[in-house]
Design an enzyme around this catalytic site. Structure first.
Site, PDB file in Angstrom:
ATOM      1  N   ASP A  28       0.844  -1.189   0.000  1.00  0.00           N
ATOM      2  CA  ASP A  28       0.000   0.000   0.000  1.00  0.00           C
ATOM      3  C   ASP A  28       0.885   1.247   0.000  1.00  0.00           C
ATOM      4  OD1 ASP A  28      -2.090   1.726   0.126  1.00  0.00           O
ATOM      5  OD2 ASP A  28      -2.897   1.006   2.024  1.00  0.00           O
ATOM      6  N   ASP A  29       0.792   2.035  -1.054  1.00  0.00           N
ATOM      7  CA  ASP A  29       1.510   3.322  -1.146  1.00  0.00           C
ATOM      8  C   ASP A  29       3.031   3.177  -1.156  1.00  0.00           C
ATOM      9  OD1 ASP A  29      -1.081   4.243  -0.895  1.00  0.00           O
ATOM     10  OD2 ASP A  29      -0.652   5.682   0.696  1.00  0.00           O
ATOM     11  N   CYS A  68      -5.927   4.133  -3.604  1.00  0.00           N
ATOM     12  CA  CYS A  68      -6.172   2.731  -3.242  1.00  0.00           C
ATOM     13  C   CYS A  68      -7.378   2.053  -3.908  1.00  0.00           C
ATOM     14  CB  CYS A  68      -6.372   2.611  -1.738  1.00  0.00           C
ATOM     15  SG  CYS A  68      -4.996   3.253  -0.796  1.00  0.00           S
ATOM     16  N   ARG A  72      -7.254  -1.046  -6.662  1.00  0.00           N
ATOM     17  CA  ARG A  72      -7.559  -2.406  -6.218  1.00  0.00           C
ATOM     18  C   ARG A  72      -8.716  -3.022  -7.007  1.00  0.00           C
ATOM     19  NH1 ARG A  72      -5.082  -2.932  -0.769  1.00  0.00           N
ATOM     20  NH2 ARG A  72      -3.594  -1.226  -0.921  1.00  0.00           N
ATOM     21  N   SER A 152      -8.156   1.443   4.706  1.00  0.00           N
ATOM     22  CA  SER A 152      -6.853   2.017   5.068  1.00  0.00           C
ATOM     23  C   SER A 152      -6.711   2.092   6.588  1.00  0.00           C
ATOM     24  CB  SER A 152      -6.697   3.413   4.471  1.00  0.00           C
ATOM     25  OG  SER A 152      -6.752   3.338   3.070  1.00  0.00           O
ATOM     26  N   HIS A 210       1.149   2.233   4.259  1.00  0.00           N
ATOM     27  CA  HIS A 210       0.220   3.372   4.314  1.00  0.00           C
ATOM     28  C   HIS A 210       0.398   4.069   5.664  1.00  0.00           C
ATOM     29  CE1 HIS A 210      -3.585   5.592   4.218  1.00  0.00           C
ATOM     30  NE2 HIS A 210      -3.712   5.265   2.940  1.00  0.00           N
ATOM     31  N   ASP A 262       0.094  -0.749  -4.786  1.00  0.00           N
ATOM     32  CA  ASP A 262      -1.201  -0.282  -5.324  1.00  0.00           C
ATOM     33  C   ASP A 262      -1.158   1.114  -5.945  1.00  0.00           C
ATOM     34  OD1 ASP A 262      -1.032   1.229  -2.947  1.00  0.00           O
ATOM     35  OD2 ASP A 262      -3.189   1.165  -2.628  1.00  0.00           O
ATOM     36  N   LYS A 280       1.792   9.838  -5.206  1.00  0.00           N
ATOM     37  CA  LYS A 280       0.466   9.243  -5.015  1.00  0.00           C
ATOM     38  C   LYS A 280      -0.635  10.257  -5.352  1.00  0.00           C
ATOM     39  CE  LYS A 280      -2.564   7.623  -1.340  1.00  0.00           C
ATOM     40  NZ  LYS A 280      -2.727   7.143   0.018  1.00  0.00           N
TER      41      LYS A 280
HETATM   42 MG    MG Z   1      -2.623   2.950  -1.677  1.00  0.00          MG
END
Ligand code: MG
Length: 456
Positions: A28-29, A68, A72, A152, A210, A262, A280
């Protein structure tokens, strides 16, 4: 008769042997420059680097959104977010929030559903973020089991504390975040141990990295890059535990393992998208081009790099082909089977004639081959930094100009013209701004959303 039975058995066995297990590890991130094999000088990732030496690195691997939820949705369905109406939430926000009425439409076909039909055991362990109402949870979208935080890790609220789910039940709230990576890893290893006798699909979307950052105790303070580096290094060790479990259970040679992210890093918490531009939540390369490593001993050639345009959109059709599964005939998908690239077939090319960069409702750029056309916008939308400005029409050679600095639009009017045609095709099919595309399908909706709370 005996011979027929034997032939049947052998055919069955060879079909089984041909269908690989699939482990999909999804950060994530995590930014483009955050792991060793993608030139991180800060974070130590010996396991993932070894994976790259034993497998293939993808330098031009794209997600379909800089945030996100839409990213996804594409990963699991092979469709651009706008096709599924998962590009924004019900209030036109970037991602789904707890108790959203919207979610991934259960009528869409996920990777897990395709593989389940091929007799795979399927598990999702980690962050879901495609809707928290019962209709939208992993166990309703093809996964036999689920364990994780459904959105998240910054979405805990006083009245809805951050929950941990087992299947569809909240088993802890608020969840203690520091041990989460260790717990996901233990669940993943135990899933492999229990399911190594027949094909399995393990989807492991980490909560890491994240914000807020929660590296496990054993890793805290150990890296040269603060909590961010600590957490990346914990995930590297987790990946090592998973690869070891595959070996210990005798399925290493028959398992495709993928490690990717992601969306890009926000760039100000210890993460970096260098040498790419942007962060992001933008359609700059740094928002949507992510590091990707794939390993499958004996099948994916070792130590190779693929520089073709590939996307998370391609995973569903590729996995379906590997599992001898069927794609839906009625529903269009946007991904392509990339087995030729994966297996290093000489001369194999990207199957994407054009790849589209959407930011929430807007089509902002198109890539074809080495060219990226940045489209001027009628309406300004701010990016993650809040500083993104409207921009003129620009053309970049993103195979070499990773910082998107040299505008070649005037020098190549023919390329601009060709990519504009592709952009208009996307507008017609997927929509742009307030205009819907004719290929869009409805998201999932519930009349009334209930908060995810612990029942006892
Ligand atoms: Mg993300």
């Amino acid at each position: 008769m005996k011979r027929i039975a034997l032939t049947f058995l052998l055919t069955l066995l060879s079909a089984q042997a041909g269908r690989p297990n699939i482990v999909l590890i999804y950060m994530d991130d995590m930014g483009y420059g955050d792991i060793g094999c993608f030139a991180s000088t800060k974070n130590r990732t010996p396991v993932i680097d070894q994976m790259a030496r034993e497998g293939m690195r993808f330098t031009d691997f794209y997600v379909t959104s800089g945030v996100c939820t839409p990213s996804r949705a594409s990963l699991l369905t092979g469709c651009y977010p706008r096709r599924l109406n998962m590009h924004v939430d019900q209030n036109d926000k970037w991602v789904l929030f707890p108790s959203a009425r919207k979610g991934l439409n259960p009528d869409e076909t996920t990777i897990a559903e395709i593989l389940k039909k091929q007799d795979y055991t399927t598990a999702c362990i980690g962050k879901w973020h495609l809707g928290d109402q019962p209709d939208f949870l992993p166990t309703k979208q093809g996964f036999d089991s689920y364990f994780g935080i459904p959105y998240s890790n910054d979405m805990g609220r006083k009245h809805i504390p951050l929950p941990l789910l087992r299947d569809e039940v909240v088993i802890e709230a608020p969840i203690k975040q520091e041990p989460i990576t260790r717990r996901y890893t233990e669940e993943a290893v135990s899933f492999i141990e229990q399911n190594s006798k027949k094909p399995f699909f393990l989807y492991l979307p980490h909560t890491s990295v994240h914000l807020p950052l929660f590296p496990g105790k054993a890793f805290a303070g150990k890296s040269k890059n603060g909590k961010y580096g600590d957490w990346i290094e914990e995930v590297d060790a987790s990946t090592g535990a998973i690869l070891k479990a595959l070996k210990d259970n005798g399925v290493d040679e028959n398992t495709l393992v993928i490690f990717t992210s992601d969306n890009g890093s926000n760039g100000n918490n210890g993460g970096t998208n260098k040498p790419l531009k942007g962060s992001k939540g933008t359609t700059h390369e740094g928002g949507m081009r992510v590091p990707c490593v794939m390993r499958w001993p004996g099948k994916i050639p070792a130590g190779k790099t693929c520089r073709e345009v590939v996307s998370t959109l391609d995973l569903l059709p590729t996995f379906a082909a590997l599992a001898e599964g069927q794609l839906s005939k009625e529903r269009k998908i946007d991904g392509h089977d990339i087995r030729d690239l994966l297996f290093g077939k000489p001369g194999a090319k990207s199957p994407h004639q054009a790849f589209f960069y959407y930011h929430t409702t807007q089509l902002q750029a198109v890539r074809s081959g080495k060219w990226k056309l940045v489209l001027p916008q009628a309406e300004k939308l701010t990016g993650w930094s809040g500083k993104e400005k409207d921009s003129p029409l620009q053309l970049f050679d993103v195979s070499t100009d990773l910082g998107e600095k040299t505008n070649l639009a005037t020098a190549h009017p023919d390329i601009v013209k060709r990519l504009m045609v592709s952009a208009n095709d996307a507008r017609e099919d997927l929509g742009d701004g307030k205009d819907s595309g004719k290929g869009q399908r409805p998201a999932g909706w519930v009349k009334e959303a209930k908060p995810l709370l612990k029942t006892e």
